[in-house]
Design a protein around this motif. Structure first.
Motif, short mmCIF file in Angstrom:
data_model
loop_
_atom_site.label_atom_id
_atom_site.label_comp_id
_atom_site.label_asym_id
_atom_site.label_seq_id
_atom_site.Cartn_x
_atom_site.Cartn_y
_atom_site.Cartn_z
N ILE A 110 36.39 -51.62 3.81
CA ILE A 110 35.68 -52.79 4.33
C ILE A 110 35.78 -53.93 3.32
O ILE A 110 35.39 -53.78 2.16
CB ILE A 110 34.19 -52.47 4.59
N VAL A 111 36.34 -55.05 3.75
CA VAL A 111 36.34 -56.27 2.94
C VAL A 111 35.21 -57.15 3.47
O VAL A 111 35.22 -57.51 4.65
CB VAL A 111 37.70 -57.01 3.05
N PRO A 112 34.23 -57.52 2.63
CA PRO A 112 33.06 -58.26 3.14
C PRO A 112 33.27 -59.76 3.26
O PRO A 112 32.30 -60.52 3.26
CB PRO A 112 31.99 -57.93 2.10
N TYR A 113 34.52 -60.19 3.35
CA TYR A 113 34.85 -61.61 3.49
C TYR A 113 35.91 -61.76 4.58
O TYR A 113 36.52 -60.78 5.03
CB TYR A 113 35.38 -62.19 2.17
N ALA A 114 36.16 -63.00 4.96
CA ALA A 114 37.16 -63.28 5.99
C ALA A 114 38.57 -62.97 5.47
O ALA A 114 38.80 -62.95 4.26
CB ALA A 114 37.07 -64.74 6.41
N PRO A 115 39.51 -62.73 6.37
CA PRO A 115 40.89 -62.48 5.95
C PRO A 115 41.48 -63.68 5.20
O PRO A 115 41.09 -64.82 5.43
CB PRO A 115 41.63 -62.26 7.27
N GLY A 116 42.41 -63.39 4.30
CA GLY A 116 43.15 -64.47 3.64
C GLY A 116 42.74 -64.77 2.22
O GLY A 116 43.49 -65.42 1.50
N GLY A 117 41.56 -64.32 1.79
CA GLY A 117 41.12 -64.59 0.43
C GLY A 117 41.71 -63.59 -0.56
O GLY A 117 42.42 -62.65 -0.20
N THR A 118 41.37 -63.78 -1.84
CA THR A 118 41.91 -62.91 -2.88
C THR A 118 41.38 -61.49 -2.76
O THR A 118 42.12 -60.52 -2.99
CB THR A 118 41.56 -63.48 -4.27
N THR A 119 40.12 -61.33 -2.39
CA THR A 119 39.55 -59.99 -2.22
C THR A 119 40.28 -59.26 -1.10
O THR A 119 40.63 -58.07 -1.22
CB THR A 119 38.05 -60.08 -1.90
N ASP A 120 40.55 -59.96 -0.02
CA ASP A 120 41.28 -59.39 1.11
C ASP A 120 42.71 -59.03 0.69
O ASP A 120 43.22 -57.95 1.03
CB ASP A 120 41.31 -60.41 2.25
N PHE A 121 43.34 -59.90 -0.08
CA PHE A 121 44.71 -59.66 -0.56
C PHE A 121 44.76 -58.38 -1.39
O PHE A 121 45.62 -57.51 -1.17
CB PHE A 121 45.19 -60.85 -1.38
N ALA A 122 43.83 -58.26 -2.34
CA ALA A 122 43.82 -57.08 -3.22
C ALA A 122 43.59 -55.81 -2.41
O ALA A 122 44.27 -54.79 -2.61
CB ALA A 122 42.75 -57.24 -4.29
N GLY A 123 42.64 -55.85 -1.48
CA GLY A 123 42.33 -54.68 -0.68
C GLY A 123 43.51 -54.24 0.17
O GLY A 123 43.82 -53.04 0.26
N ARG A 124 44.19 -55.18 0.79
CA ARG A 124 45.30 -54.83 1.68
C ARG A 124 46.51 -54.32 0.91
O ARG A 124 47.20 -53.40 1.36
CB ARG A 124 45.68 -56.04 2.55
N GLN A 125 46.78 -54.91 -0.24
CA GLN A 125 47.90 -54.44 -1.04
C GLN A 125 47.70 -52.99 -1.47
O GLN A 125 48.62 -52.16 -1.38
CB GLN A 125 48.08 -55.33 -2.28
N VAL A 126 46.50 -52.67 -1.93
CA VAL A 126 46.23 -51.32 -2.40
C VAL A 126 46.15 -50.34 -1.23
O VAL A 126 46.63 -49.21 -1.32
CB VAL A 126 44.94 -51.30 -3.25
N ALA A 127 45.56 -50.77 -0.11
CA ALA A 127 45.47 -49.90 1.06
C ALA A 127 46.85 -49.46 1.53
O ALA A 127 47.07 -48.29 1.90
CB ALA A 127 44.73 -50.60 2.19
#
Length: 288
Positions: free
Chosen positions: A1-18
């Motif tokens: 779960i990323v607690p922010y909208a798609p496209g931000g740095t948190t989302d980027f980090a989560g998707r790369q590692v996932a």
């Protein structure tokens, strides 16, 4: 779960590692965005999820700020989410518009001291990481610079590009594309060493602000009660994923250092970060 909208740095980090975890384990890791209320909606969802190893939170520096910014959180910040490991750590970058008269951090600091209150800095809103990054700059430089909050970090960046505000202190992945595009000029980074992606930009210590060494971090957390063996296994797989040359290269291009901290170390780190950002927030006079 990323607690922010798609496209931000948190989302980027989560998707790369996932993606890497899916490839390495043969199990499917899906990223779902549950944004809103400074990340509290997604965080609360994970805190109340079953501790069965099926749901994890991609959190970041803001998580350490939340107890000091909100009067009451819907979960127990100290116990309901268990830090697992870091995904990446990035320094902050202080930028001015390309048309700014300030060519160096020294120029900016001297101008701010000559005319207290005349200069201003933008942020993504009261209590945001960009707001508190600006406050840290003020505190370590002993400066009086006026805060101009925007509705989000993207708007704040547009403000400094357009010359509406003098300064913005933001995460390296946000600043680097604008620096490379010639929209803004980077005057310092808050890392201990210069960034390979911004080799000509001095560190805060080099410009006379040795204590200005804050960072943005991104990590994983699990619901309380998740088996220690699951936490250790996830940490080991994340560390292995972050060692992949292609992922390390993508992170380096963003000015980020891959994480992988052991579980106990990351738990201690989050506790220390929560205390440290609490002091910054108190000194800045930000009220819940």
């Amino acid at each position: 779960i990323v607690p922010y909208a798609p496209g931000g740095t948190t989302d980027f980090a989560g998707r790369q590692v996932a993606q890497k975890l899916t490839e390495a384990t043969g199990q499917s890791f899906f990223v779902e965005n549950k944004s809103g209320a400074s990340g509290t909606i997604g965080s609360d969802f994970v805190a109340k999820s079953a501790p069965d190893g099926g749901t994890f939170l991609v959190n970041d520096t803001t998580y350490a700020m939340l107890p000091h910014l909100l009067k009451k959180l819907p979960w127990d910040h100290a116990t309901d989410l268990v830090p697992v490991t870091t995904l990446a750590v990035t320094p902050l970058v202080l930028v001015v518009g390309e048309a700014s008269p300030y060519r160096t951090a020294k120029d900016l600091i001297e101008a701010a001291r000559r005319a207290p209150g005349k200069l201003n800095y933008g942020s993504g809103g009261v209590g945001s990481s960009t707001h508190l990054g600006g406050e840290l700059f003020k505190q370590h430089g002993k400066l009086f610079i006026t805060h101009i909050p925007y509705r989000g970090a993207g708007d704040a960046m547009l403000g400094v590009v357009a010359g509406q505000v003098d300064v913005l202190v933001t995460a390296a992945p946000t600043a680097i594309p604008q620096v490379r595009g010639g929209k803004v000029r980077a005057l310092l980074v808050t890392s201990a060493q210069r960034l390979p992606s911004l080799p000509d930009v001095p560190t805060a210590a080099e410009v006379g602000l040795p204590g200005f060494n804050a960072s943005n971090w991104f990590g994983l957390a699990a619901p309380r009660g998740t088996a220690p063996a699951v936490l250790d296994k996830l940490q080991a797989e994340v560390k292995k994923a972050l060692a992949a040359p292609d992922l390390a290269r993508r992170f380096a291009e963003q000015g980020a250092t891959p994480g992988g901290l052991p579980v106990a170390d990351f738990q201690q780190f989050v506790r220390a970060e929560t205390v440290a950002w609490g002091r910054v927030i108190q000194a800045a006079g930000v009220r819940p």
